[in-house]
Write a protein that holds these residues in place. Structure first.
Motif, PDB file in Angstrom:
ATOM      1  N   THR A   1      10.000   4.744   3.976  1.00 42.47           N
ATOM      2  CA  THR A   1       8.597   4.989   3.649  1.00 42.47           C
ATOM      3  C   THR A   1       7.965   3.763   3.005  1.00 42.47           C
ATOM      4  OG1 THR A   1       9.133   7.310   3.260  1.00 42.47           O
ATOM      5  CG2 THR A   1       7.049   6.526   2.355  1.00 42.47           C
TER       6      THR A   1
ATOM      7  N   ALA B   1       0.835  -1.212   0.000  1.00 43.38           N
ATOM      8  CA  ALA B   1       0.000   0.000   0.000  1.00 43.38           C
ATOM      9  C   ALA B   1       0.866   1.257   0.000  1.00 43.38           C
ATOM     10  CB  ALA B   1      -0.933   0.000   1.210  1.00 43.38           C
ATOM     11  N   ALA B   2       2.001   1.217   0.691  1.00 46.23           N
ATOM     12  CA  ALA B   2       2.904   2.368   0.723  1.00 46.23           C
ATOM     13  C   ALA B   2       3.521   2.613  -0.646  1.00 46.23           C
ATOM     14  CB  ALA B   2       3.988   2.161   1.773  1.00 46.23           C
TER      15      ALA B   2
ATOM     16  N   GLU C   1       2.979  -4.156  -6.027  1.00 47.20           N
ATOM     17  CA  GLU C   1       1.900  -3.386  -5.404  1.00 47.20           C
ATOM     18  C   GLU C   1       0.787  -4.292  -4.884  1.00 47.20           C
ATOM     19  OE1 GLU C   1       0.398  -0.082  -7.627  1.00 47.20           O
ATOM     20  OE2 GLU C   1       2.368   0.873  -7.766  1.00 47.20           O
TER      21      GLU C   1
ATOM     22  N   THR D   1       2.130   1.817  -3.573  1.00 43.93           N
ATOM     23  CA  THR D   1       1.067   2.373  -4.410  1.00 43.93           C
ATOM     24  C   THR D   1       0.828   3.838  -4.073  1.00 43.93           C
ATOM     25  OG1 THR D   1       0.018   0.202  -4.561  1.00 43.93           O
ATOM     26  CG2 THR D   1      -1.349   2.111  -5.099  1.00 43.93           C
ATOM     27  N   ARG D   2       0.731   4.143  -2.793  1.00 39.49           N
ATOM     28  CA  ARG D   2       0.477   5.516  -2.352  1.00 39.49           C
ATOM     29  C   ARG D   2       1.594   6.454  -2.820  1.00 39.49           C
ATOM     30  NH1 ARG D   2      -0.983   4.146   2.192  1.00 39.49           N
ATOM     31  NH2 ARG D   2       1.045   4.031   3.198  1.00 39.49           N
ATOM     32  N   ALA D   3       2.845   6.038  -2.654  1.00 42.89           N
ATOM     33  CA  ALA D   3       3.981   6.876  -3.061  1.00 42.89           C
ATOM     34  C   ALA D   3       3.995   7.072  -4.572  1.00 42.89           C
ATOM     35  CB  ALA D   3       5.293   6.250  -2.589  1.00 42.89           C
TER      36      ALA D   3
ATOM     37  N   GLU E   1       1.371   6.993  -6.614  1.00 41.93           N
ATOM     38  CA  GLU E   1       0.265   7.885  -6.963  1.00 41.93           C
ATOM     39  C   GLU E   1       0.575   9.326  -6.561  1.00 41.93           C
ATOM     40  OE1 GLU E   1      -3.020   5.899  -5.053  1.00 41.93           O
ATOM     41  OE2 GLU E   1      -3.337   4.573  -6.782  1.00 41.93           O
ATOM     42  N   GLU E   2       1.185   9.525  -5.391  1.00 36.00           N
ATOM     43  CA  GLU E   2       1.535  10.872  -4.940  1.00 36.00           C
ATOM     44  C   GLU E   2       2.613  11.501  -5.828  1.00 36.00           C
ATOM     45  OE1 GLU E   2       2.460  10.578  -0.761  1.00 36.00           O
ATOM     46  OE2 GLU E   2       0.352  10.279  -0.224  1.00 36.00           O
TER      47      GLU E   2
END
Length: 83
Positions: free
Chosen positions: A74, A19-20, A50, A22-24, A26-27
């Motif tokens: 992260t 999840a981290a 992912e 994917t989040r990174a 996308e950000e």
């Protein structure tokens, strides 16, 4: 032929938090294909990373963090052993 579930395909211990990652990504405004090209791996490997069904090597975790503009910690899994 027996069907293998996603949980059964998942490595026992992941070095990264899917999840981290994917989040990174996308950000950072990147698509999976952008990350795959920058990391010089297949798009399917990025999807599996992912999705939590493939593990990152430590060198690729560091490279991925650089690509995404984040600190490697992260992306690390909470239970991953520190090095």
């Amino acid at each position: 032929m027996a069907t293998v579930t996603r949980a059964e395909r998942r490595p026992r211990t992941l070095l990264h938090d899917p999840a981290a990652v994917t989040r990174a990504r996308e950000e950072a405004g990147l698509r999976k294909v952008d990350v795959a090209n920058a990391l010089e791996v297949s798009l399917s490997l990025i999807s599996e990373i992912e999705g939590g069904t493939r593990n990152l090597t430590l060198p690729n975790l560091v490279r991925l963090a650089r690509i995404l503009g984040v600190h490697p910690k992260t992306l690390r899994a909470q239970h991953a052993p520190a090095r």
